[in-house]
Design a protein around this motif. Structure first.
Motif, PDB file in Angstrom:
ATOM      1  N   ILE A  74       0.831  -1.214   0.000  1.00 47.38           N
ATOM      2  CA  ILE A  74       0.000   0.000   0.000  1.00 47.38           C
ATOM      3  C   ILE A  74       0.863   1.262   0.000  1.00 47.38           C
ATOM      4  O   ILE A  74       0.565   2.233  -0.696  1.00 47.38           O
ATOM      5  CB  ILE A  74      -0.974  -0.031   1.204  1.00 47.38           C
ATOM      6  CG1 ILE A  74      -2.059  -1.076   0.946  1.00 47.38           C
ATOM      7  CG2 ILE A  74      -1.586   1.351   1.458  1.00 47.38           C
ATOM      8  CD1 ILE A  74      -2.958  -1.370   2.136  1.00 47.38           C
ATOM      9  N   VAL A  75       1.951   1.251   0.779  1.00 49.12           N
ATOM     10  CA  VAL A  75       2.785   2.462   0.828  1.00 49.12           C
ATOM     11  C   VAL A  75       3.775   2.509  -0.336  1.00 49.12           C
ATOM     12  O   VAL A  75       4.448   3.520  -0.529  1.00 49.12           O
ATOM     13  CB  VAL A  75       3.532   2.614   2.181  1.00 49.12           C
ATOM     14  CG1 VAL A  75       2.549   2.658   3.325  1.00 49.12           C
ATOM     15  CG2 VAL A  75       4.558   1.527   2.389  1.00 49.12           C
ATOM     16  N   GLY A  76       3.848   1.422  -1.093  1.00 47.58           N
ATOM     17  CA  GLY A  76       4.656   1.463  -2.321  1.00 47.58           C
ATOM     18  C   GLY A  76       6.092   1.042  -2.154  1.00 47.58           C
ATOM     19  O   GLY A  76       6.947   1.421  -2.957  1.00 47.58           O
ATOM     20  N   THR A  77       6.386   0.239  -1.134  1.00 50.96           N
ATOM     21  CA  THR A  77       7.781  -0.200  -0.953  1.00 50.96           C
ATOM     22  C   THR A  77       7.948  -1.697  -1.210  1.00 50.96           C
ATOM     23  O   THR A  77       9.011  -2.243  -0.940  1.00 50.96           O
ATOM     24  CB  THR A  77       8.274   0.102   0.477  1.00 50.96           C
ATOM     25  OG1 THR A  77       7.427  -0.559   1.413  1.00 50.96           O
ATOM     26  CG2 THR A  77       8.273   1.592   0.766  1.00 50.96           C
ATOM     27  N   GLN A  78       6.914  -2.346  -1.702  1.00 52.26           N
ATOM     28  CA  GLN A  78       6.981  -3.793  -1.895  1.00 52.26           C
ATOM     29  C   GLN A  78       7.160  -4.133  -3.382  1.00 52.26           C
ATOM     30  O   GLN A  78       6.443  -3.599  -4.224  1.00 52.26           O
ATOM     31  CB  GLN A  78       5.691  -4.447  -1.355  1.00 52.26           C
ATOM     32  CG  GLN A  78       5.638  -5.949  -1.491  1.00 52.26           C
ATOM     33  CD  GLN A  78       6.721  -6.642  -0.692  1.00 52.26           C
ATOM     34  OE1 GLN A  78       6.874  -6.398   0.497  1.00 52.26           O
ATOM     35  NE2 GLN A  78       7.496  -7.498  -1.345  1.00 52.26           N
ATOM     36  N   ALA A  79       8.100  -5.023  -3.659  1.00 53.90           N
ATOM     37  CA  ALA A  79       8.322  -5.470  -5.041  1.00 53.90           C
ATOM     38  C   ALA A  79       7.377  -6.623  -5.372  1.00 53.90           C
ATOM     39  O   ALA A  79       6.738  -7.186  -4.484  1.00 53.90           O
ATOM     40  CB  ALA A  79       9.763  -5.900  -5.216  1.00 53.90           C
ATOM     41  N   LYS A  80       7.338  -6.973  -6.629  1.00 50.48           N
ATOM     42  CA  LYS A  80       6.574  -8.124  -7.136  1.00 50.48           C
ATOM     43  C   LYS A  80       5.100  -8.100  -6.712  1.00 50.48           C
ATOM     44  O   LYS A  80       4.592  -9.055  -6.118  1.00 50.48           O
ATOM     45  CB  LYS A  80       7.239  -9.429  -6.695  1.00 50.48           C
ATOM     46  CG  LYS A  80       8.646  -9.597  -7.272  1.00 50.48           C
ATOM     47  CD  LYS A  80       9.178 -10.964  -6.974  1.00 50.48           C
ATOM     48  CE  LYS A  80      10.568 -11.129  -7.537  1.00 50.48           C
ATOM     49  NZ  LYS A  80      11.205 -12.372  -7.143  1.00 50.48           N
ATOM     50  N   VAL A  81       4.492  -6.970  -6.977  1.00 51.60           N
ATOM     51  CA  VAL A  81       3.071  -6.799  -6.690  1.00 51.60           C
ATOM     52  C   VAL A  81       2.308  -6.860  -8.009  1.00 51.60           C
ATOM     53  O   VAL A  81       2.675  -6.186  -8.967  1.00 51.60           O
ATOM     54  CB  VAL A  81       2.808  -5.425  -6.026  1.00 51.60           C
ATOM     55  CG1 VAL A  81       1.329  -5.244  -5.730  1.00 51.60           C
ATOM     56  CG2 VAL A  81       3.625  -5.291  -4.757  1.00 51.60           C
ATOM     57  N   THR A  82       1.269  -7.679  -8.050  1.00 51.64           N
ATOM     58  CA  THR A  82       0.416  -7.699  -9.244  1.00 51.64           C
ATOM     59  C   THR A  82      -1.036  -7.474  -8.832  1.00 51.64           C
ATOM     60  O   THR A  82      -1.385  -7.604  -7.668  1.00 51.64           O
ATOM     61  CB  THR A  82       0.538  -9.029 -10.018  1.00 51.64           C
ATOM     62  OG1 THR A  82       0.260 -10.098  -9.125  1.00 51.64           O
ATOM     63  CG2 THR A  82       1.914  -9.191 -10.620  1.00 51.64           C
ATOM     64  N   GLY A  83      -1.855  -7.158  -9.808  1.00 51.71           N
ATOM     65  CA  GLY A  83      -3.243  -6.817  -9.530  1.00 51.71           C
ATOM     66  C   GLY A  83      -3.400  -5.320  -9.561  1.00 51.71           C
ATOM     67  O   GLY A  83      -2.528  -4.596 -10.062  1.00 51.71           O
ATOM     68  N   THR A  84      -4.504  -4.854  -9.024  1.00 53.61           N
ATOM     69  CA  THR A  84      -4.772  -3.422  -8.997  1.00 53.61           C
ATOM     70  C   THR A  84      -4.781  -2.952  -7.552  1.00 53.61           C
ATOM     71  O   THR A  84      -5.454  -3.542  -6.713  1.00 53.61           O
ATOM     72  CB  THR A  84      -6.145  -3.129  -9.640  1.00 53.61           C
ATOM     73  OG1 THR A  84      -6.149  -3.667 -10.948  1.00 53.61           O
ATOM     74  CG2 THR A  84      -6.396  -1.636  -9.713  1.00 53.61           C
ATOM     75  N   LEU A  85      -4.009  -1.913  -7.296  1.00 48.37           N
ATOM     76  CA  LEU A  85      -3.978  -1.365  -5.936  1.00 48.37           C
ATOM     77  C   LEU A  85      -4.002   0.156  -6.049  1.00 48.37           C
ATOM     78  O   LEU A  85      -3.029   0.786  -6.479  1.00 48.37           O
ATOM     79  CB  LEU A  85      -2.707  -1.840  -5.210  1.00 48.37           C
ATOM     80  CG  LEU A  85      -2.593  -1.447  -3.736  1.00 48.37           C
ATOM     81  CD1 LEU A  85      -3.785  -1.939  -2.924  1.00 48.37           C
ATOM     82  CD2 LEU A  85      -1.295  -1.988  -3.139  1.00 48.37           C
ATOM     83  N   THR A  86      -5.142   0.712  -5.680  1.00 51.08           N
ATOM     84  CA  THR A  86      -5.334   2.162  -5.795  1.00 51.08           C
ATOM     85  C   THR A  86      -5.370   2.765  -4.400  1.00 51.08           C
ATOM     86  O   THR A  86      -6.105   2.302  -3.526  1.00 51.08           O
ATOM     87  CB  THR A  86      -6.651   2.461  -6.539  1.00 51.08           C
ATOM     88  OG1 THR A  86      -6.605   1.792  -7.803  1.00 51.08           O
ATOM     89  CG2 THR A  86      -6.829   3.949  -6.764  1.00 51.08           C
ATOM     90  N   VAL A  87      -4.532   3.786  -4.188  1.00 54.39           N
ATOM     91  CA  VAL A  87      -4.404   4.414  -2.867  1.00 54.39           C
ATOM     92  C   VAL A  87      -4.672   5.904  -3.021  1.00 54.39           C
ATOM     93  O   VAL A  87      -4.005   6.586  -3.815  1.00 54.39           O
ATOM     94  CB  VAL A  87      -2.984   4.171  -2.295  1.00 54.39           C
ATOM     95  CG1 VAL A  87      -2.837   4.825  -0.932  1.00 54.39           C
ATOM     96  CG2 VAL A  87      -2.687   2.682  -2.197  1.00 54.39           C
ATOM     97  N   LEU A  88      -5.661   6.411  -2.308  1.00 56.27           N
ATOM     98  CA  LEU A  88      -6.026   7.827  -2.355  1.00 56.27           C
ATOM     99  C   LEU A  88      -6.191   8.292  -3.803  1.00 56.27           C
ATOM    100  O   LEU A  88      -5.754   9.373  -4.193  1.00 56.27           O
ATOM    101  CB  LEU A  88      -4.989   8.682  -1.623  1.00 56.27           C
ATOM    102  CG  LEU A  88      -4.767   8.321  -0.132  1.00 56.27           C
ATOM    103  CD1 LEU A  88      -3.602   9.110   0.443  1.00 56.27           C
ATOM    104  CD2 LEU A  88      -6.023   8.565   0.688  1.00 56.27           C
TER     105      LEU A  88
END
Ligand SMILES: Nc1ncnc2c1ncn2[C@@H]1O[C@H](COP(=O)(O)OP(=O)(O)OP(=O)(O)O)[C@@H](O)[C@H]1O
Length: 289
Positions: A74-88
């Motif tokens: 969520i805060v944007g520090t994780q690698a290898k993320v897939t899917g949709t993640l919308t924050v604010l």
């Protein structure tokens, strides 16, 4: 991967009847098929959920279930993320989100050889530099120190504080920028019951009076009762997304811990699902107070 920025370098605290003003916009966080690979396994497995604005959402589950991984995504520090993640309203990891999100990790990130006030002065200057903002910085620092109840330790060296005090300094740093979204990774670990209660009171004040969205992780199930909403996670799978009341009602249990165990059993034996556990099992091994 749909919208994730892969290089983000760039006395009761129970909510009880929810009197918080209605949120003004859509969810603070929306995840669709959110998956994270860590090492050779999926740490998060196709999660769909939302985090409402101006509320406290508890992220609960046993050690290793993926809470920190989800927060990092969520805060944007994780690698290898897939899917949709919308924050604010923006894809997670978007550089412009940095100043809108406060993130407190499990490891206090303050300078041990500076006092509490010096630490806050330093981070305030990074956030809001320049002589013209001196008065605003001083005000923000004083407010943050009061918020976390460290006034009597303001001139103590951080290196001489207890673990609980240190984590409150980290929280104060996160509060400096008046973030819209506050992500707190196990903020009450190691705190005595009085401090835990005070901190939860503070979380409620922040959500209610400032309209801040809080996402707070814990593996202490009784803290769930203090949240407006819950995300229950186990082995990277989302077991439930609900209010504590609705969760207990729908599982016919008396506590969120019992509800959690019910859902674990239900996931393991779907053929018996719908058969509520009326009798509480013995304490969950991960639960601790
Ligand atoms: N650096 C890493 N490399 C590979 N796997 C990792 C790494 N860090 C964590 N993991 C794995 O990812 C999974 C989720 O870990 P995570 O730290 O998100 O759990 P958690 O719920 O926050 O645990 P805790 O409550 O103990 O902090 C675990 O299976 C863990 O072993």
């Amino acid at each position: 991967m749909v919208n994730y920025d892969p290089d983000p370098t760039g006395n009761s605290t129970s909510p009880g009847r929810d009197t918080t003003p209605a949120p003004q916009a859509g969810p603070a966080v929306t995840a669709e098929s959110l998956t994270v690979v860590r090492g050779d396994r999926n740490a998060l497995k196709a999660l769909d959920f939302t985090v409402p604005r101006a509320r406290i959402t508890g992220l609960l589950g046993p050690s290793g279930c993926g809470k920190s991984t989800l927060m990092r995504a969520i805060v944007g520090t994780q690698a290898k993320v897939t899917g949709t993640l919308t924050v604010l309203g923006a894809p997670a990891g978007t550089p412009a989100l940095r100043e809108r999100i406060g993130y407190v990790t499990q490891d206090p990130s303050v300078y041990q050889d500076l006092t509490v006030r010096q630490n806050l002065d330093y981070f305030a200057a990074v956030l809001n530099p320049g002589r013209a903002h001196r008065a605003a910085r001083a005000e923000a620092v004083a407010r943050a120190i009061t918020d976390v109840d460290l006034t009597s330790h303001a001139d103590d060296l951080a290196g001489r504080l207890s673990g609980g005090q240190l984590s409150r300094v980290s929280l104060a740093v996160a509060l400096l920028g008046t973030p819209e979204l506050l992500v707190l990774d196990e903020p009450t670990v190691g705190l005595d019951p009085v401090l835990r209660r005070d901190l939860w009171n503070l979380f409620h004040t922040i959500a209610t009076t400032r309209g801040t969205t809080l996402l707070v992780s814990s593996h202490v199930m009784d803290e769930a009762e203090r949240c407006h909403r819950l995300l229950l996670l186990r082995e990277g799978v989302l077991l439930a997304e609900d209010t504590p009341d609705d969760l207990r009602t729908r599982t016919a249990t008396e506590t969120v811990e019992q509800a959690f165990l019910h859902l674990v059993d239900e996931a393991a034996h779907p053929e018996t699902s719908g058969r509520p556990h009326h009798k509480p099992p013995t304490s969950h091994p991960e639960a601790r107070s």
